[in-house]
Design a protein around this motif. Structure first.
Motif, PDB file in Angstrom:
ATOM      1  N   ASN A  66       0.832  -1.207   0.000  1.00 53.68           N
ATOM      2  CA  ASN A  66       0.000   0.000   0.000  1.00 53.68           C
ATOM      3  C   ASN A  66       0.866   1.255   0.000  1.00 53.68           C
ATOM      4  O   ASN A  66       2.096   1.179   0.044  1.00 53.68           O
ATOM      5  CB  ASN A  66      -0.958  -0.009   1.207  1.00 53.68           C
ATOM      6  CG  ASN A  66      -0.199  -0.158   2.515  1.00 53.68           C
ATOM      7  OD1 ASN A  66       0.856   0.438   2.712  1.00 53.68           O
ATOM      8  ND2 ASN A  66      -0.726  -0.974   3.415  1.00 53.68           N
ATOM      9  N   LEU A  67       0.196   2.383  -0.022  1.00 51.17           N
ATOM     10  CA  LEU A  67       0.887   3.668  -0.126  1.00 51.17           C
ATOM     11  C   LEU A  67       1.711   3.980   1.115  1.00 51.17           C
ATOM     12  O   LEU A  67       2.766   4.601   1.025  1.00 51.17           O
ATOM     13  CB  LEU A  67      -0.153   4.765  -0.383  1.00 51.17           C
ATOM     14  CG  LEU A  67       0.307   5.986  -1.174  1.00 51.17           C
ATOM     15  CD1 LEU A  67       1.048   5.604  -2.442  1.00 51.17           C
ATOM     16  CD2 LEU A  67      -0.864   6.881  -1.499  1.00 51.17           C
ATOM     17  N   SER A  68       1.246   3.555   2.289  1.00 51.09           N
ATOM     18  CA  SER A  68       2.025   3.784   3.524  1.00 51.09           C
ATOM     19  C   SER A  68       3.364   3.065   3.457  1.00 51.09           C
ATOM     20  O   SER A  68       4.393   3.609   3.860  1.00 51.09           O
ATOM     21  CB  SER A  68       1.245   3.297   4.744  1.00 51.09           C
ATOM     22  OG  SER A  68       0.172   4.165   5.007  1.00 51.09           O
ATOM     23  N   GLU A  69       3.337   1.837   2.939  1.00 56.21           N
ATOM     24  CA  GLU A  69       4.585   1.079   2.800  1.00 56.21           C
ATOM     25  C   GLU A  69       5.489   1.736   1.751  1.00 56.21           C
ATOM     26  O   GLU A  69       6.704   1.805   1.923  1.00 56.21           O
ATOM     27  CB  GLU A  69       4.293  -0.371   2.407  1.00 56.21           C
ATOM     28  CG  GLU A  69       3.750  -1.197   3.559  1.00 56.21           C
ATOM     29  CD  GLU A  69       3.650  -2.681   3.217  1.00 56.21           C
ATOM     30  OE1 GLU A  69       4.140  -3.093   2.143  1.00 56.21           O
ATOM     31  OE2 GLU A  69       3.063  -3.419   4.031  1.00 56.21           O
ATOM     32  N   TYR A  70       4.875   2.222   0.682  1.00 57.14           N
ATOM     33  CA  TYR A  70       5.656   2.920  -0.345  1.00 57.14           C
ATOM     34  C   TYR A  70       6.309   4.166   0.256  1.00 57.14           C
ATOM     35  O   TYR A  70       7.484   4.454   0.003  1.00 57.14           O
ATOM     36  CB  TYR A  70       4.754   3.313  -1.525  1.00 57.14           C
ATOM     37  CG  TYR A  70       5.473   4.113  -2.587  1.00 57.14           C
ATOM     38  CD1 TYR A  70       6.250   3.481  -3.557  1.00 57.14           C
ATOM     39  CD2 TYR A  70       5.388   5.502  -2.612  1.00 57.14           C
ATOM     40  CE1 TYR A  70       6.929   4.212  -4.515  1.00 57.14           C
ATOM     41  CE2 TYR A  70       6.066   6.242  -3.568  1.00 57.14           C
ATOM     42  CZ  TYR A  70       6.837   5.590  -4.522  1.00 57.14           C
ATOM     43  OH  TYR A  70       7.514   6.325  -5.465  1.00 57.14           O
ATOM     44  N   ALA A  71       5.550   4.887   1.078  1.00 54.99           N
ATOM     45  CA  ALA A  71       6.073   6.115   1.708  1.00 54.99           C
ATOM     46  C   ALA A  71       7.309   5.823   2.542  1.00 54.99           C
ATOM     47  O   ALA A  71       8.242   6.638   2.599  1.00 54.99           O
ATOM     48  CB  ALA A  71       4.987   6.759   2.567  1.00 54.99           C
ATOM     49  N   GLN A  72       7.334   4.643   3.185  1.00 56.64           N
ATOM     50  CA  GLN A  72       8.477   4.295   4.033  1.00 56.64           C
ATOM     51  C   GLN A  72       9.769   4.115   3.236  1.00 56.64           C
ATOM     52  O   GLN A  72      10.854   4.111   3.805  1.00 56.64           O
ATOM     53  CB  GLN A  72       8.189   3.015   4.843  1.00 56.64           C
ATOM     54  CG  GLN A  72       7.014   3.110   5.810  1.00 56.64           C
ATOM     55  CD  GLN A  72       7.138   4.247   6.805  1.00 56.64           C
ATOM     56  OE1 GLN A  72       8.229   4.570   7.267  1.00 56.64           O
ATOM     57  NE2 GLN A  72       6.017   4.875   7.128  1.00 56.64           N
ATOM     58  N   THR A  73       9.647   3.953   1.909  1.00 56.46           N
ATOM     59  CA  THR A  73      10.851   3.826   1.077  1.00 56.46           C
ATOM     60  C   THR A  73      11.417   5.209   0.723  1.00 56.46           C
ATOM     61  O   THR A  73      12.493   5.304   0.143  1.00 56.46           O
ATOM     62  CB  THR A  73      10.555   3.063  -0.239  1.00 56.46           C
ATOM     63  OG1 THR A  73       9.691   3.862  -1.072  1.00 56.46           O
ATOM     64  CG2 THR A  73       9.889   1.729   0.040  1.00 56.46           C
ATOM     65  N   ALA A  80       9.516  21.774  -2.730  1.00 52.50           N
ATOM     66  CA  ALA A  80       9.524  20.353  -2.348  1.00 52.50           C
ATOM     67  C   ALA A  80       8.116  19.803  -2.529  1.00 52.50           C
ATOM     68  O   ALA A  80       7.131  20.507  -2.286  1.00 52.50           O
ATOM     69  CB  ALA A  80       9.976  20.176  -0.908  1.00 52.50           C
ATOM     70  N   VAL A  81       8.033  18.558  -2.989  1.00 54.82           N
ATOM     71  CA  VAL A  81       6.744  17.871  -3.123  1.00 54.82           C
ATOM     72  C   VAL A  81       6.799  16.636  -2.226  1.00 54.82           C
ATOM     73  O   VAL A  81       7.764  15.864  -2.280  1.00 54.82           O
ATOM     74  CB  VAL A  81       6.465  17.452  -4.586  1.00 54.82           C
ATOM     75  CG1 VAL A  81       5.116  16.744  -4.685  1.00 54.82           C
ATOM     76  CG2 VAL A  81       6.487  18.673  -5.509  1.00 54.82           C
ATOM     77  N   LEU A  82       5.787  16.475  -1.384  1.00 56.09           N
ATOM     78  CA  LEU A  82       5.793  15.374  -0.422  1.00 56.09           C
ATOM     79  C   LEU A  82       4.503  14.561  -0.505  1.00 56.09           C
ATOM     80  O   LEU A  82       3.449  15.075  -0.869  1.00 56.09           O
ATOM     81  CB  LEU A  82       5.939  15.909   1.010  1.00 56.09           C
ATOM     82  CG  LEU A  82       7.162  16.778   1.290  1.00 56.09           C
ATOM     83  CD1 LEU A  82       6.766  18.259   1.261  1.00 56.09           C
ATOM     84  CD2 LEU A  82       7.762  16.453   2.640  1.00 56.09           C
ATOM     85  N   LEU A  83       4.611  13.311  -0.134  1.00 53.93           N
ATOM     86  CA  LEU A  83       3.453  12.421  -0.025  1.00 53.93           C
ATOM     87  C   LEU A  83       3.046  12.381   1.446  1.00 53.93           C
ATOM     88  O   LEU A  83       3.854  12.034   2.315  1.00 53.93           O
ATOM     89  CB  LEU A  83       3.840  11.018  -0.507  1.00 53.93           C
ATOM     90  CG  LEU A  83       2.844   9.889  -0.213  1.00 53.93           C
ATOM     91  CD1 LEU A  83       1.497  10.142  -0.878  1.00 53.93           C
ATOM     92  CD2 LEU A  83       3.420   8.546  -0.664  1.00 53.93           C
ATOM     93  N   ALA A  84       1.802  12.770   1.727  1.00 55.25           N
ATOM     94  CA  ALA A  84       1.301  12.783   3.112  1.00 55.25           C
ATOM     95  C   ALA A  84       0.382  11.590   3.325  1.00 55.25           C
ATOM     96  O   ALA A  84      -0.578  11.388   2.580  1.00 55.25           O
ATOM     97  CB  ALA A  84       0.543  14.078   3.383  1.00 55.25           C
TER      98      ALA A  84
END
Length: 209
Positions: free
Chosen positions: A29-36, A111-115
């Motif tokens: 999922n996206l949360s796991e992707y964010a951790q990368t 900066a562009v971030l994923l929240a």
């Protein structure tokens, strides 16, 4: 011939053992992707009387913009709370203006971030502030739903508390899922196939002189 066959089978075995390891690395999922991704900020997004524990990971741009603008003007310490006070309608002219500001700020003025939702046990929740009295802690998906309903991005003027002299200033835009935000998530989309989880794309741009 038989001994040769046995020899080949033995050679092939290590490869067969490696495959399950590869499977465990598949992101779900996206949360796991964010951790990368590199953690850019974590804290509370605040709207009216609600606060939303949020982790933001860097998709592109400069970490210096985040550390330079997401700080308390008076103390100089890192902000742990960001209050959304304005909205930006998701109209094409407004989105074009944000795109123009990003281009103007490249390479090190934006900066562009994923929240994503900050989970209580997540590795990116260290230093998460306690909730102030009068604020209700809610899930990030509630904020995403609100912005989707309003067809708007949340806007925060930076730095919080105003600016003095030559201190840099800028804007933060919090976009719910929309055509504009998805352009920054193409890599995530290729990795996961679909982005079902509630999320936002945060754009921070430094004002240019």
């Amino acid at each position: 011939m038989r001994s040769e066959r046995n020899h080949r089978t033995t050679e092939a075995e290590p490869k067969a053992l490696e495959e399950p390891k590869h499977e465990t690395k598949k992101l779900k999922n996206l949360s796991e992707y964010a951790q990368t991704l590199q953690l850019g900020w974590n804290g509370l997004l605040v709207l009216k009387n609600s606060c939303f524990p949020t982790s933001m990971h860097i998709l592109e741009g400069d970490q210096g913009v985040i550390s330079g603008l997401l700080k308390d003007h008076t103390s100089g310490s890192k902000l742990t709370q960001l209050k959304i006070a304005q909205r930006l309608r998701l109209d094409q002219p407004k989105l074009d203006e944000v795109t123009r500001r990003i281009k103007q700020g490249s390479p090190n003025g934006y900066a562009v971030l994923l929240a994503t939702q900050a989970t209580p046990s997540g590795p990116s929740t260290e230093g998460m502030p306690s909730v102030e009295p009068g604020l209700q802690r809610r899930l990030l998906r509630n904020l995403v739903s609100y912005l989707k309903q309003k067809q708007a991005a949340g806007v925060i003027s930076l730095p919080v508390g105003g600016s003095k002299g030559r201190d840099s200033t800028g804007m933060l835009y919090a976009f719910p899922p929309c055509d504009f935000s998805q352009q920054y998530l193409q890599s995530a989309l290729r990795t996961l196939g679909k982005l079902e989880e509630e999320h936002m794309v945060i754009v921070i741009v430094r004002d240019t002189a």
